[in-house]
Write a protein that holds these residues in place. Structure first.
Motif, PDB file in Angstrom:
ATOM      1  N   PHE A  20       0.762  -1.268   0.200  1.00  0.00           N
ATOM      2  CA  PHE A  20       0.567  -0.345   0.217  1.00  0.00           C
ATOM      3  C   PHE A  20       1.084   1.307   0.157  1.00  0.00           C
ATOM      4  O   PHE A  20       1.997   1.224   0.563  1.00  0.00           O
ATOM      5  N   PHE A  25      -3.166   1.206   6.117  1.00  0.00           N
ATOM      6  CA  PHE A  25      -3.790   0.036   4.842  1.00  0.00           C
ATOM      7  C   PHE A  25      -5.147  -0.312   5.184  1.00  0.00           C
ATOM      8  O   PHE A  25      -5.772  -0.930   4.209  1.00  0.00           O
ATOM      9  N   GLU A  54      -2.872   0.202  -3.792  1.00  0.00           N
ATOM     10  CA  GLU A  54      -2.560  -1.332  -3.190  1.00  0.00           C
ATOM     11  C   GLU A  54      -2.209  -1.790  -4.978  1.00  0.00           C
ATOM     12  O   GLU A  54      -2.509  -1.921  -5.994  1.00  0.00           O
TER      13      GLU A  54
END
Length: 86
Positions: A20, A25, A54
């Protein structure tokens, strides 16, 4: 501290890695986009949310240069999941 230092990636035979750009995240900027008031209260714009990313790499991935994914030295957090043996 590996933040913004990772430029390559290699996963094992049962690993799945999600990387990420966001440090948190659990709530990415893309998810925050659904809550504009929250986004603006944090001083972020819709453009910031659009740039949040991501990537998911499956087992036996061998990525020599994350710049191929426009992700070189952009990783701020990651998750590693491992499959159990059957």
């Amino acid at each position: 501290n590996w933040e913004l230092e990772i430029s390559s990636l290699k996963t094992g035979p049962r690993a799945r890695v999600t990387v990420f750009e966001n440090t948190n995240f659990k709530l990415t900027l893309k998810e925050m986009e659904k809550y504009p008031d929250l986004l603006h209260s944090l001083g972020l714009t819709e453009k910031d949310a659009m740039e949040d990313k991501e990537l998911i790499f499956g087992a036996n991935s061998n990525i020599h240069d994350l710049s191929d994914f426009n992700f070189r030295k952009k990783i701020r957090s990651l998750k590693i999941d491992c499959e159990s043996r059957s």
